[in-house]
Design a protein around this motif. Sequence first.
Motif, mmCIF file in Angstrom:
data_model
loop_
_atom_site.group_PDB
_atom_site.id
_atom_site.type_symbol
_atom_site.label_atom_id
_atom_site.label_comp_id
_atom_site.label_asym_id
_atom_site.label_seq_id
_atom_site.Cartn_x
_atom_site.Cartn_y
_atom_site.Cartn_z
ATOM 1 N N GLY A 114 0.828 -1.188 0.000
ATOM 2 C CA GLY A 114 0.000 0.000 0.000
ATOM 3 C C GLY A 114 0.870 1.247 0.000
ATOM 4 N N ASN A 115 0.264 2.367 -0.347
ATOM 5 C CA ASN A 115 1.002 3.625 -0.315
ATOM 6 C C ASN A 115 1.214 4.033 1.137
ATOM 7 N N GLU A 116 2.221 4.807 1.347
ATOM 8 C CA GLU A 116 2.487 5.351 2.667
ATOM 9 C C GLU A 116 2.686 4.246 3.687
ATOM 10 N N SER A 117 3.204 3.125 3.256
ATOM 11 C CA SER A 117 3.284 2.036 4.212
ATOM 12 C C SER A 117 4.648 2.016 4.862
ATOM 13 N N SER A 118 4.657 1.580 6.082
ATOM 14 C CA SER A 118 5.927 1.317 6.738
ATOM 15 C C SER A 118 6.014 -0.176 6.982
ATOM 16 N N GLU A 278 2.429 2.959 20.308
ATOM 17 C CA GLU A 278 2.913 4.128 19.585
ATOM 18 C C GLU A 278 4.111 3.771 18.712
ATOM 19 N N ASN A 279 4.995 2.927 19.263
ATOM 20 C CA ASN A 279 6.195 2.578 18.504
ATOM 21 C C ASN A 279 6.413 1.067 18.593
ATOM 22 N N THR A 280 5.502 0.360 17.973
ATOM 23 C CA THR A 280 5.542 -1.100 18.044
ATOM 24 C C THR A 280 5.889 -1.648 16.675
ATOM 25 N N LYS A 314 4.646 3.216 13.342
ATOM 26 C CA LYS A 314 4.932 4.611 13.005
ATOM 27 C C LYS A 314 4.950 4.766 11.506
ATOM 28 N N LYS A 315 4.152 5.660 11.012
ATOM 29 C CA LYS A 315 4.118 5.853 9.564
ATOM 30 C C LYS A 315 5.309 6.686 9.132
ATOM 31 N N HIS A 316 6.045 6.180 8.210
ATOM 32 C CA HIS A 316 7.173 6.938 7.687
ATOM 33 C C HIS A 316 7.681 6.194 6.484
ATOM 34 N N THR A 317 8.527 6.800 5.757
ATOM 35 C CA THR A 317 9.203 6.091 4.683
ATOM 36 C C THR A 317 10.675 6.412 4.772
ATOM 37 N N THR A 318 11.449 5.456 5.144
ATOM 38 C CA THR A 318 12.885 5.612 5.111
ATOM 39 C C THR A 318 13.394 4.785 3.958
ATOM 40 N N ASN A 369 20.364 -6.196 9.555
ATOM 41 C CA ASN A 369 19.887 -6.067 8.179
ATOM 42 C C ASN A 369 19.476 -4.636 7.892
ATOM 43 N N PRO A 370 20.014 -4.023 6.827
ATOM 44 C CA PRO A 370 19.750 -2.594 6.598
ATOM 45 C C PRO A 370 18.279 -2.268 6.387
ATOM 46 N N GLU A 371 17.575 -3.106 5.632
ATOM 47 C CA GLU A 371 16.191 -2.741 5.315
ATOM 48 C C GLU A 371 15.275 -2.909 6.514
ATOM 49 N N LEU A 372 15.518 -4.008 7.257
ATOM 50 C CA LEU A 372 14.712 -4.217 8.450
ATOM 51 C C LEU A 372 15.002 -3.139 9.485
ATOM 52 N N TYR A 373 16.282 -2.748 9.581
ATOM 53 C CA TYR A 373 16.648 -1.703 10.516
ATOM 54 C C TYR A 373 16.022 -0.380 10.095
ATOM 55 N N ALA A 374 15.939 -0.174 8.805
ATOM 56 C CA ALA A 374 15.359 1.070 8.307
ATOM 57 C C ALA A 374 13.883 1.176 8.660
ATOM 58 N N LEU A 375 13.194 0.032 8.704
ATOM 59 C CA LEU A 375 11.772 0.064 9.024
ATOM 60 C C LEU A 375 11.521 0.579 10.426
ATOM 61 N N GLY A 376 12.481 0.319 11.308
ATOM 62 C CA GLY A 376 12.275 0.761 12.678
ATOM 63 C C GLY A 376 12.849 2.127 12.935
ATOM 64 N N SER A 377 13.638 2.634 12.019
ATOM 65 C CA SER A 377 14.431 3.812 12.355
ATOM 66 C C SER A 377 13.684 5.107 12.157
ATOM 67 N N SER A 378 12.377 5.063 12.122
ATOM 68 C CA SER A 378 11.617 6.295 11.966
ATOM 69 C C SER A 378 11.826 7.242 13.134
ATOM 70 N N SER A 379 12.220 6.693 14.254
ATOM 71 C CA SER A 379 12.294 7.541 15.437
ATOM 72 C C SER A 379 13.536 8.410 15.458
ATOM 73 N N PHE A 380 14.349 8.287 14.434
ATOM 74 C CA PHE A 380 15.526 9.148 14.400
ATOM 75 C C PHE A 380 15.122 10.575 14.045
ATOM 76 N N ASN A 381 15.471 11.426 14.888
ATOM 77 C CA ASN A 381 15.522 12.843 14.550
ATOM 78 C C ASN A 381 14.384 13.329 13.671
#
Lengths: 925, 232
Positions: A114-118, A278-280, A314-318, A369-381
Motif C-alpha cells: 500500500g502507499n504510505e506504508s511502513s 505508539e512505537n511497536t 509509526k508511519k514513515h518512509t525511510t 539487516n539494513p532494510e529491516l533496521y530502516a523500518l524501525g528507524s523512523s524515530s531518528f531525529n
Amino acid sequence: METYPKRNNKLIPLAFLLIHSIAILIFTRGFLLTRTELPFHSTCSDASLSPCLSNNHSNSNHNQTKCWTKPVVDRVVIIVLDALRIDFLAPSAFFPEAKPWMDKLTVLQNLAFGNESSAKIFKAFADPPTTSLQRLKGLTTGGLPTFVDVGNSFGAPAIVEDNFINQLVLNGKRLVMMGDDTWTQLFPNQFQQSYPFPSFNVKDLDTVDNGCIEHLFPTLYKDDWDVLIAHFLGVDHAGHIFGVDSMPMINKLEQYNTVIERVVDILESQAGPGGVHENTMLIVMGDHGQTLNGDHGGGTAEEVETTMFVMSTKKHTTSVPPEFDTSSCKQDPDGKQMCISSIEQLDFAATLSALLGISFPFGSIGHVNPELYALGSSSFNLDNTKQPAVKEWMQSYVNVLCVNAWQVKRYIDVYSNSSVVGFSSDDMSRISDQYSAAEHHWSNSVKHLLMDNDGNEDSTNTSALKAQIAAYLKFFSSVAELARSKWTEFNLSLMITGFGILVISLILQSLAIFHGDNKPLAVGSGLSTGAAFTLFIVLVRACSFLSNSYILEEGKVANFLLATTGLIKLRYSVMRKAMRKEAFIFLAMVSVLRVSIDIGLTKQAATSQFMSSSPTWMLGLAPDHPALTYAIEIAPILSVAALICVLYIAVAKTHSEGMRKYVTVGSMLSYLLIALLWASESKIFGFDGFLQVIGGRNVIPQTVYVIGLVQLFLLASCHMFCSGKDKNWGSRTVALVSACSSPVMLLSGKQGSMLALAYLLAGYCIMRLEGVERRTKSDGQNSKLDPVCVVQWSLLSVCMFFASGHWCAFDGLRYGAAFVGFDEFVLIRQAILLTIETFGFSIILSVFGLPLLIPTHGEKRRQLFQMYMLYGVISATTVTATILCVTIHRRHLMVWGLFAPKFVFDVVGLILTDVLICLASAFCL
Amino acid sequence: MNEAKKKKKLDSSIGVPNDDSISALAAFSMYLITGLFLGVGFWVARNKFSVDLVSDPPLTLFLLWSIEFPVVVIIFSLLRNAPEKCSCFRAIGRSILGLISGAFLNALGAISLGAPIGMQYLLRTVHWSFLMSVFTFVPATAVFGASWTDWHRVFASMKPSGNVEYMIFIPAYGAIIGGWFGAWPMPLDWERPWQEWPICVCYGAIGGYIVGQIVSLCAMFFLRKDEHLKVA
C-alpha cells in the motif's frame, strides 16, 4: 589346529576396532557437523571495549540508559507461523504459476504494497536443518545450530548459549509467549507469562492455534509486556497431514488472514501518540518452509525459503540507499510496483537486538539487516531537519554495524580458541585482515565524521559512510560463509575417505575369517550353498538401507530375513529328518518377536513424523481388559522363574568347578531379586509394603548392579590368575552371559524377561540347527564354520533391538531406564545405564553369547575366532551400507530426522560390537 | 504337524514313479488350462463382481482360488500315483484336505515372515493362503496323497522322477519364491494401493508360479532328454 600363534587372535579384533574407529571418526568429521556451545554471555558494559562507543555522546539530546545501540522500537510483536512457505505470503506474481494456496494472506500484502506504508515483505532464508527446534535456536542465538551441538544440554533441549530471549530478560524486557510449547522447552524460565500448548500431536490442527488466538487479543491491549511471541502451528500440521495443496491448508491460511487483520487493527487503533502501540513493530514470520508434501528438515529451496513480514506502527518512509537494497520488484496486474526484500534468518537476532537496543547475543554471527533496521528507524531525529533522512539513517546504521562487527569478531576469536574443532588458521587470518581493514577505515575517517556531526552536505562524507558500510558487510559475509562451510556443509572428501577405509577394512576382515585356515576358500563345498545364502542375506539387508522406507521398517526387514533363514533351515531339517521340532520352535519364536516388533513400531509411529500409525497387532482386545492386565503382571515373573530353572539346569549339567559355578549361582540370585522387585511393584500380589520394609525401591536394583560387577570382577580375575587349566569355554560363556544378563533384564523392564526367554529359546534352536544342511556323514565332524547360524544370530540380535521397543532415533532411547536404581543424575553413570539398556540384548548379550552357538565345546578355537570375525563382518557391512546411504542421501529431506540418527546408532553399535568382540575373544580364546 | 500326520500313513502307498505318463506337450497344454482359468478368475472378478485385487482383495482372492482349485484338482487327479489303487474321488477328497492343511501352513509361514495379524487382515490372509495352497499343496496331495516318502523325495530332497513331479514341485517353489520377492515393495513409501498386504505378494506368487511352470517345461524338455540319452 593349534598351529597358528594364539596371540594373533587377540590382536586381530583390536586392529579392526582401531581401523573402524579411525574410519568412523574421519567420516563423522565430514558428516556430523559439530559446533561447540560457548557458555559466555554479552553484557551491556562489554560495548565499552569496542572501538565504537565513543560517538554515543554525539547524540546530545539523549539521556535515557542505553546499552549497545540506541533503541528504535519500544515493543515487538512476533507472530511465528510454523512452516510458512514464501509463496504463502508473497504475491503470486512472483511465481511462474498461481496456485490455490497463494494470495491468501491478503492483509499483509495490502499493507506491504500500500502507499504510505511502513511495512515490508522479506524473503527469509533459513539454514538447514530446517526443523522447528533447530530453527528457533538459530533465530534466537543468531548462530547456525548443527545436528550435534556439543553442550551441556544432555536430554533437556533448553538453550544454554547466549540468545536474544536471554538478552531481553537481562535488559529488563518483559516477555509473553503463547503457542508451541517448544519455546518453553527451549526457554524454561525466561517468559514472564506463557501459554504453551502441546506441539506433539501432528494430527491436531487447531488446539495450538485456538489457544494462541484466545490469549493473543487480550494481551495486545495490555501494556505489561515488551516482547510478545505467538507461535501458530496449524500450517505445519496441515502440511504434514494433508500436504500444501489441500483444503485444510487453505482454510488455515484464511484463518490466519483474519487473525492478522484483527491484530493489525488493534495495533493501529492504539498507535496514536501516547497509545500503547505508539512505537511497536509487528513481525509475522515463518521459521522454515516446507515441501509440497509438508516435509521439512533438509536443505532444499522449498524448505529453506520462508518469509517475514515486518510492519512498524509509526508511519514513515525511510529509503535505503540503493547499494544496500536487496529488493526485487514485480508489477501486479494493476501495474502497481511490488517489491520484496530478502533477509537471512541468521541476521534476525542481531537486527532485533539492535532495534530494541539490547546487547547482541554472544554467539550471533549475523549482521543488522539494513532494510529491516530502516523500518524501525523512523524515530531518528524527526525534529532534525538539517540532514536528509537517508544520511541520518546511514550514520546510525554504520555505528550499529561497528558494534556488530566487533561482537562477531570477538565471538569468532573466542570460538576458535576454545573449541575442539575450531577454524583453520588461513580462514582466521583472512577474516582478521578484513576486520582490521574495516576497523582501520573506521578509526581513521568515519569515526571523526560522526564525531564532528557538523551537518556538512558533503558528498565525500556520504561516500565514506557507504564505503565503511560496504567494508563491514564484506566482513560479515565472509564470516557467514566460513561459518556455513564449517557448520552446515558436508565435507565430501572426508566422508569418502572414511567410507573407503571402512570398505577396505571390510575386505580385510573377510579375509581374516580364513586366517589360519589350512585350505583356502576355494574348497569346492566350502563356499557352498550356506556361504552363498549368507552372502545373499547380508547383501539384501545392506541394500535395504539405501531406501528410507526400509530404514523405517528395519525391524520388520530383519525379521523377514530371519524368518526366511528359519524356513530354509526348516526345509533342510525336514530333508535330513532331524531337528524338526527345533526348526518349528525357532519359527514360533520369530513370530513372537515380530509381534513384539509390531508393538514397538506403533510406539515409534506415535512420535515419528515419517510414520503413520497402523495398529495392525491389535487383536480386538481392549488394552485395559482385566485378564490382560493380569497376564501382563504375571508373565514377566513366570519368565524369570523359567530363566532361573534354565540356569539351574545349566549349572547342574556342566561340571564346572569352583568360581564359575558361584558366578552363575549369583545370577540366579539376581534374577530372584528382579522377580521380587517386579512382584512388589505390581498391585496384584499384595507385596506393596515390601519395598518400604527393605528401604526404598532403589535397593534391589543397586544390589543387582553390585552382584553383576562382582561377577564380572570374579570372572576376569579367574581368567587372569587360573587360566590354562580350563579349556572348556562353555561354562565360562554361560557364566559371562548370565552375569551380564541380569542388569540388562532389569533395565529393560518387565518385557525384558520375556524377551530374554524368547531370545534364549531362539538361540538354542539356532545352536541345534547349526550345520543341519550339511550332509551328516561326510563332513559332520569337520570343524567347518556354519555361516548361516552366525547370520541368524546377528539377525536375531537386530530383531531383539527392535523387539525390546527401541528404534533408531533419539526419541527411541528410553531415558527412564537410566534412572532404574538411582534418583539423582550423574552423567557418566546414567549414560552407561542407558547404553546397557539400549544395546543390552542386541549387542552385549549377543556378542558374549556367540560361543554358545558351537554345540560341542572343546578345542575349536579357530572356529570360534572365525565366528567372531564373521559376526564382525556382518555388523561392519550393515554400517558400511548405512554410511553409503547417508553419503548418498546427505541432501535428502529426511537426513536429520531419519538417516543421521540411524547413522549414530549404527556407528555406536559397531564400535561397541568391536570392543566387546575384543573382550570376548580375550576371554574365550 | 501336517507332515507328522502323513508320516503315520507312510506305509499306505510307496510311490511308484510313473515315468512316461505325460509328455512335455501334454504338460504344456495343462499349464495353458491352469493359466486360462487364472485368467478366468480375474475376468469373473472384474466383469461379474466388478472388483479387483486392489479394491476388494478377499473377494477376488476367493474367486481366484475357488475357480482355480477344481481345475488343478481335476488335472492332477488324472495324474495321480497308482491310479488302480486309488479312485478319482479319493484323490479329490484328499486334495480338499490338502487344500485346508496347506492353507494353514502357508498362513503360518506368512505370519512368521511378518504378514499383518490384525482382525481386519484375517480374511485376506485366509484367502491368500488358500490360493497359495492351490499353487503349492493341492497338486502334490492329489498326486501323492499322504505318501510321506514321495513328499520328502520331491520337495525336500528335490529328486523328482518323472514329468509329473517336475510339474508339481517347480511351480510350487516358484509360487513361494515369487511371493517372497513380492513382499519386498510392501514397506516402500510409494503409497500405492497395491502395496497393501497381500496384493503384491499375490502378484508375486502368480508370477512365480508361471515362471515355475515355464522352468518345469524346460526341465522336462532338456533334463529328461539328457537322462534318456544317458540311459541309452
